[in-house]
Design a protein around this motif. Structure first.
Motif, PDB file in Angstrom:
ATOM      1  N   GLY A  18       3.660  -6.869  10.630  1.00 34.32           N
ATOM      2  CA  GLY A  18       3.457  -8.145  11.303  1.00 34.32           C
ATOM      3  C   GLY A  18       2.803  -7.961  12.651  1.00 34.32           C
ATOM      4  N   ALA A  19       3.204  -6.890  13.363  1.00 29.27           N
ATOM      5  CA  ALA A  19       2.629  -6.640  14.684  1.00 29.27           C
ATOM      6  C   ALA A  19       1.159  -6.288  14.574  1.00 29.27           C
ATOM      7  N   ALA A  20       0.803  -5.517  13.529  1.00 27.70           N
ATOM      8  CA  ALA A  20      -0.578  -5.073  13.393  1.00 27.70           C
ATOM      9  C   ALA A  20      -1.478  -6.194  12.892  1.00 27.70           C
ATOM     10  N   GLY A  21      -0.919  -7.086  12.055  1.00 27.76           N
ATOM     11  CA  GLY A  21      -1.769  -8.059  11.391  1.00 27.76           C
ATOM     12  C   GLY A  21      -1.910  -9.387  12.099  1.00 27.76           C
ATOM     13  N   THR A  22      -1.147  -9.603  13.171  1.00 23.65           N
ATOM     14  CA  THR A  22      -1.217 -10.893  13.861  1.00 23.65           C
ATOM     15  C   THR A  22      -1.274 -10.668  15.350  1.00 23.65           C
ATOM     16  N   ALA A  23      -1.747 -11.662  16.058  1.00 23.51           N
ATOM     17  CA  ALA A  23      -1.814 -11.567  17.510  1.00 23.51           C
ATOM     18  C   ALA A  23      -0.413 -11.687  18.095  1.00 23.51           C
ATOM     19  N   ALA A  24      -0.178 -10.940  19.203  1.00 20.04           N
ATOM     20  CA  ALA A  24       1.133 -10.984  19.847  1.00 20.04           C
ATOM     21  C   ALA A  24       1.446 -12.401  20.285  1.00 20.04           C
ATOM     22  N   GLY A  25       2.665 -12.862  19.973  1.00 20.52           N
ATOM     23  CA  GLY A  25       3.097 -14.189  20.386  1.00 20.52           C
ATOM     24  C   GLY A  25       2.639 -15.303  19.470  1.00 20.52           C
ATOM     25  N   SER A  26       1.872 -15.013  18.420  1.00 14.86           N
ATOM     26  CA  SER A  26       1.380 -16.056  17.531  1.00 14.86           C
ATOM     27  C   SER A  26       2.483 -16.536  16.610  1.00 14.86           C
ATOM     28  N   PRO A  27       2.349 -17.780  16.048  1.00 16.02           N
ATOM     29  CA  PRO A  27       3.349 -18.286  15.113  1.00 16.02           C
ATOM     30  C   PRO A  27       3.547 -17.365  13.912  1.00 16.02           C
ATOM     31  N   ALA A  28       2.459 -16.770  13.407  1.00 17.09           N
ATOM     32  CA  ALA A  28       2.580 -15.878  12.256  1.00 17.09           C
ATOM     33  C   ALA A  28       3.394 -14.644  12.614  1.00 17.09           C
ATOM     34  N   ARG A  29       3.167 -14.108  13.825  1.00 22.89           N
ATOM     35  CA  ARG A  29       3.938 -12.942  14.280  1.00 22.89           C
ATOM     36  C   ARG A  29       5.411 -13.293  14.403  1.00 22.89           C
ATOM     37  N   ALA A  30       5.704 -14.451  14.995  1.00 23.42           N
ATOM     38  CA  ALA A  30       7.087 -14.875  15.160  1.00 23.42           C
ATOM     39  C   ALA A  30       7.770 -15.045  13.807  1.00 23.42           C
ATOM     40  N   GLN A  31       7.045 -15.637  12.848  1.00 23.59           N
ATOM     41  CA  GLN A  31       7.617 -15.822  11.519  1.00 23.59           C
ATOM     42  C   GLN A  31       7.862 -14.475  10.838  1.00 23.59           C
ATOM     43  N   GLY A  32       6.917 -13.548  11.005  1.00 26.95           N
ATOM     44  CA  GLY A  32       7.090 -12.219  10.423  1.00 26.95           C
ATOM     45  C   GLY A  32       8.290 -11.500  11.007  1.00 26.95           C
ATOM     46  N   ASP A  33       8.492 -11.615  12.331  1.00 27.10           N
ATOM     47  CA  ASP A  33       9.643 -10.990  12.979  1.00 27.10           C
ATOM     48  C   ASP A  33      10.945 -11.578  12.454  1.00 27.10           C
ATOM     49  N   LYS A  34      10.957 -12.902  12.252  1.00 27.55           N
ATOM     50  CA  LYS A  34      12.170 -13.559  11.755  1.00 27.55           C
ATOM     51  C   LYS A  34      12.502 -13.087  10.341  1.00 27.55           C
ATOM     52  N   VAL A  35      11.486 -12.996   9.504  1.00 31.61           N
ATOM     53  CA  VAL A  35      11.708 -12.519   8.137  1.00 31.61           C
ATOM     54  C   VAL A  35      12.257 -11.096   8.158  1.00 31.61           C
ATOM     55  N   ALA A  36      11.652 -10.249   8.996  1.00 35.82           N
ATOM     56  CA  ALA A  36      12.100  -8.861   9.088  1.00 35.82           C
ATOM     57  C   ALA A  36      13.550  -8.799   9.549  1.00 35.82           C
ATOM     58  N   TRP A  37      13.904  -9.582  10.559  1.00 39.88           N
ATOM     59  CA  TRP A  37      15.276  -9.553  11.066  1.00 39.88           C
ATOM     60  C   TRP A  37      16.256 -10.113  10.034  1.00 39.88           C
ATOM     61  N   ASP A  38      15.869 -11.141   9.347  1.00 36.70           N
ATOM     62  CA  ASP A  38      16.731 -11.691   8.295  1.00 36.70           C
ATOM     63  C   ASP A  38      17.029 -10.626   7.237  1.00 36.70           C
ATOM     64  N   GLN A  39      16.052  -9.779   6.945  1.00 39.33           N
ATOM     65  CA  GLN A  39      16.273  -8.715   5.970  1.00 39.33           C
ATOM     66  C   GLN A  39      17.249  -7.660   6.512  1.00 39.33           C
ATOM     67  N   VAL A  40      17.161  -7.377   7.805  1.00 37.92           N
ATOM     68  CA  VAL A  40      18.122  -6.447   8.419  1.00 37.92           C
ATOM     69  C   VAL A  40      19.530  -7.011   8.297  1.00 37.92           C
ATOM     70  N   VAL A  41      19.690  -8.306   8.594  1.00 36.80           N
ATOM     71  CA  VAL A  41      20.999  -8.940   8.521  1.00 36.80           C
ATOM     72  C   VAL A  41      21.529  -8.918   7.089  1.00 36.80           C
ATOM     73  N   ALA A  42      20.651  -9.198   6.131  1.00 33.24           N
ATOM     74  CA  ALA A  42      21.071  -9.176   4.722  1.00 33.24           C
ATOM     75  C   ALA A  42      21.530  -7.772   4.320  1.00 33.24           C
ATOM     76  N   ALA A  43      20.793  -6.742   4.743  1.00 36.06           N
ATOM     77  CA  ALA A  43      21.183  -5.366   4.432  1.00 36.06           C
ATOM     78  C   ALA A  43      22.489  -4.996   5.121  1.00 36.06           C
ATOM     79  N   ALA A  44      22.687  -5.505   6.342  1.00 39.39           N
ATOM     80  CA  ALA A  44      23.927  -5.234   7.077  1.00 39.39           C
ATOM     81  C   ALA A  44      25.135  -5.826   6.353  1.00 39.39           C
ATOM     82  N   LYS A  45      24.952  -7.030   5.820  1.00 35.92           N
ATOM     83  CA  LYS A  45      26.060  -7.676   5.109  1.00 35.92           C
ATOM     84  C   LYS A  45      26.413  -6.908   3.834  1.00 35.92           C
ATOM     85  N   LYS A  46      25.412  -6.304   3.210  1.00 45.24           N
ATOM     86  CA  LYS A  46      25.687  -5.483   2.024  1.00 45.24           C
ATOM     87  C   LYS A  46      26.473  -4.229   2.414  1.00 45.24           C
ATOM     88  N   GLU A  47      26.153  -3.659   3.578  1.00 42.30           N
ATOM     89  CA  GLU A  47      26.923  -2.496   4.043  1.00 42.30           C
ATOM     90  C   GLU A  47      28.373  -2.888   4.319  1.00 42.30           C
TER      91      GLU A  47
END
Length: 373
Positions: free
Chosen positions: A20-49
């Motif tokens: 997400g960082a490489a493919g979008t401009a810093a601070g752009s809506p697409a970057r923010a959405q990509g970061d949110k998706v990535a973090w949601d996946q971390v949270v989902a993996a944490a809940k499985k642990e």
């Protein structure tokens, strides 16, 4: 198998964040959405642990228990508390790792201990934490100060400060002391109890900073005034209140909180030194071989949230790193606004190396004074 899958999930999440960082401009809506998706996946993996093992210096306090329970409620991830002083933690962790059965995920302590873990390569990167990069947060110190400088992977999570604690009868206010420098005055001979300068103790911090600011002669003179050493930093403030000693070098605001609840007028006073407050930053590391790395990342993010920081501030004298929380007892939160002692806040080099080298300079004077064999 489960551990390999968890680590693979974590790697894919980090990869998604990088993409997400490489493919979008810093601070752009697409970057923010990509970061949110990535973090949601971390949270989902944490809940499985489903589990986080948290090791920290000392015994669990009310704030620690509350933070653990709130985190469990928010994420459904069980928190196992593993308190222990530095040596006890390392003995357990080293033995577990040697047996291939590491159980501890994160370690929090005073920043010198955490920075030493980082300097020895015993931690690992924790990636992007949303709370650490939240815009507009008034931090006392940037939680990512070490990471941004390329100095390991310690996350700064709290700030506290030291007082000089003085018994009003043995040392009336007009007699002082008003600063660390004044403690070398011979009129305080036989009145001082000193936190023993050993390992990452309050006494070591005093010795290291005092030596750096005032030199060898200062250490010698102050130690010549010391009546006794202590490793019981929670008991020593009570000894001052009872009049067993005149001056304690030096309690944190947490140690002072125990005697603050005594009836007023207090038989003691908390001196905020005129030459500055010695600050103690608390750190947290995601440990190498952590069995629940995603749960650890989610907890590290949580501990920087305003909610978790307010829980710390609700504890009388509790340390915090966000300025937008309200301390329960402002007098014990002097560290947020007072003038720092020279060389504070400490640097990575100080915390990981010089802290121990400089505090060791007190050793010959302690032996000469008959305080150590």
């Amino acid at each position: 198998m489960k551990r390999r899958e968890t680590l693979a999930q974590m790697g894919s999440v980090l990869g998604l964040g990088a993409l997400g960082a490489a493919g979008t401009a810093a601070g752009s809506p697409a970057r923010a959405q990509g970061d949110k998706v990535a973090w949601d996946q971390v949270v989902a993996a944490a809940k499985k642990e489903g589990l986080l093992v948290w090791s920290f210096f000392g015994a669990p306090g009310a704030a620690t228990e509350r933070q653990a329970r709130e985190f469990e409620k928010l994420y459904g991830i069980k928190v196992e508390l593993a308190p222990g002083r530095t040596g006890d933690f390392e003995a357990r962790w080293n033995a577990e790792r040697a047996a291939g059965k590491a159980s501890i995920d994160i370690r929090s302590s005073g920043s010198p201990e955490n920075r030493r873990l980082a300097a020895r390569g015993l931690d690992q990167p924790f990636g992007t934490l949303p709370a650490a990069v939240e815009p507009g947060v008034p931090w006392i110190l940037d939680p990512l100060v070490d990471v941004k400088a390329g100095n390991g992977n310690t996350l700064m999570i709290s700030c506290g400060g030291y007082f000089i604690l003085v018994n009003n009868k043995l040392c009336p206010p007009e007699r002082g002391p008003r600063s660390y420098k004044e403690l070398e005055d011979p009129k305080y001979k036989g009145l001082i109890v000193l936190s023993e300068p050993i390992g990452p103790s309050p006494g070591s911090r005093w010795a290291a900073y005092g030596w750096k600011a005032y030199g060898d002669d200062y250490l010698r003179k102050v130690i010549d005034n010391v009546k006794a050493l202590t490793r019981a930093e929670i008991e020593a403030p009570k000894q001052i209140a009872r009049g067993e000693y005149g001056i304690f070098i030096h309690p944190t605001q947490v140690g002072a909180a125990d005697i603050w609840k005594l009836p007023k007028p207090h038989p003691f006073r908390l001196v905020v030194p005129e030459d500055g407050v010695m600050l103690l930053f608390g750190g947290m590391n995601l440990l190498k071989d952590a069995p629940h790395p995603n749960a650890a990342r989610v907890f590290m993010n949580y501990i920087l949230s305003k909610s978790a920081q307010q829980i710390a501030a609700d504890d009388p004298g509790g340390p915090f790193i966000r300025k937008d929380v309200t301390p329960k007892i402002p007098e014990l939160a002097h560290f947020a606004t007072a003038k720092p002692f020279p060389n504070n806040p400490d640097t990575y080099e100080f915390g990981s190396k010089l802290f121990f080298e400089w505090s060791a300079k007190a050793e010959p004077y302690l032996k000469a004074a008959g305080l150590k064999k």
